[in-house]
Design a protein around this motif. Structure first.
Motif, short mmCIF file in Angstrom:
data_model
loop_
_atom_site.label_atom_id
_atom_site.label_comp_id
_atom_site.label_asym_id
_atom_site.label_seq_id
_atom_site.Cartn_x
_atom_site.Cartn_y
_atom_site.Cartn_z
N ALA A 249 -0.06 1.14 -0.97
CA ALA A 249 -0.14 1.29 -2.43
C ALA A 249 0.80 0.32 -3.14
CB ALA A 249 0.18 2.73 -2.84
N GLN A 250 1.88 -0.07 -2.45
CA GLN A 250 2.83 -1.02 -3.03
C GLN A 250 2.56 -2.45 -2.58
OE1 GLN A 250 6.86 0.29 -2.39
NE2 GLN A 250 6.37 2.37 -2.99
N GLY A 251 1.50 -2.67 -1.80
CA GLY A 251 1.13 -4.00 -1.37
C GLY A 251 1.84 -4.48 -0.12
N ILE A 252 2.45 -3.58 0.63
CA ILE A 252 3.16 -3.92 1.86
C ILE A 252 2.22 -3.73 3.04
CG2 ILE A 252 5.11 -3.33 3.34
CD1 ILE A 252 6.48 -2.22 0.77
N LEU B 82 -3.03 -4.96 -7.66
CA LEU B 82 -2.71 -5.72 -6.45
C LEU B 82 -3.99 -6.26 -5.82
CD1 LEU B 82 -0.10 -3.27 -4.91
CD2 LEU B 82 0.35 -5.42 -6.09
N GLY C 251 -4.34 4.43 0.36
CA GLY C 251 -3.36 3.45 -0.09
C GLY C 251 -3.99 2.32 -0.87
N ARG D 28 -4.98 3.37 -4.33
CA ARG D 28 -3.82 3.42 -5.23
C ARG D 28 -3.36 2.02 -5.61
NH1 ARG D 28 0.45 6.81 -2.35
NH2 ARG D 28 1.67 6.07 -4.11
N ALA D 29 -3.62 1.03 -4.78
CA ALA D 29 -3.23 -0.35 -5.09
C ALA D 29 -4.13 -0.97 -6.15
CB ALA D 29 -3.25 -1.20 -3.82
N GLU E 285 1.79 4.94 1.28
CA GLU E 285 2.72 4.48 0.24
C GLU E 285 2.97 2.98 0.33
OE1 GLU E 285 4.68 4.70 -3.14
OE2 GLU E 285 3.68 6.44 -2.23
N CYS E 286 3.14 2.47 1.54
CA CYS E 286 3.34 1.03 1.72
C CYS E 286 2.14 0.24 1.21
CB CYS E 286 3.59 0.71 3.19
SG CYS E 286 5.24 1.14 3.77
N ALA F 47 -2.97 -0.69 -9.79
CA ALA F 47 -1.74 -1.46 -9.97
C ALA F 47 -2.02 -2.95 -10.08
CB ALA F 47 -0.78 -1.19 -8.82
#
Length: 163
Positions: free
Chosen positions: A20-23, A55, A46, A49-50, A17-18, A53
């Motif tokens: 995928a959000q770019g973290i 990223l 991950g 999934r990025a 999840e991190c 988006a």
């Protein structure tokens, strides 16, 4: 900034999840090759999934901490009781063997089409990889005028995933 996440079942979900959000993430205390491969799978999921988006994958950091010193100390302690500590024992070799297997697993994964597609310079012709043209990728003819380069081809993974 990197988030330290334990590579447990729930930690692998959080790791994915991190990313995928770019973290950026650092799954710490990876002691086995099997767990490292699970971490690599979570990293791939991950990053996949990025991509949609938008990223930039080159800016998302994922590391893995493999504490070879702790692993060697524990194995040495367990071997010392029944077998002693003489030069003929396997003291100091377990962590190196695990580290070599982890490195081999990493290299095998980095040799896949997915990684090669993301590492290739230039933009993806479908725009799905988020790759941008980097320095030194433009071409000039001998007369100094710009000539058009053919667009790079995506990997099989990229074509199958986004076509």
């Amino acid at each position: 900034m990197l988030m330290r996440i334990p590579p447990t079942g729930a930690g692998l979900v959080a790791l994915e999840e991190c990313l995928a959000q770019g973290i950026g993430v650092d799954p710490d205390l990876v002691f086995s090759v099997e767990r490292y491969e699970e971490v690599l799978d979570a990293v791939l999921r991950g990053l996949e999934r990025a991509l949609p988006a938008g990223l930039p994958l080159g800016e998302i950091v994922a590391t893995a901490s493999v504490p070879v010193g702790l692993l060697d100390a524990e194995v040495n302690a367990r071997l010392a009781a029944p077998y002693g500590t003489g030069p003929e024992t396997a003291h100091g070799t377990a962590a190196l063997a695990v580290a070599r297997r982890i490195y081999r697993a990493r290299e095998e994964r980095l040799g896949t089409d997915w990684w090669r597609s993301c590492a290739r310079p230039g933009p993806c012709h479908r725009g799905c990889c988020g790759r941008r043209r980097g320095p030194g990728t433009s071409a000039r003819s001998s007369g100094g005028t710009r000539r058009r380069r053919p667009r790079p081809r995506c990997s099989r993974w990229c074509r199958a995933r986004w076509s």
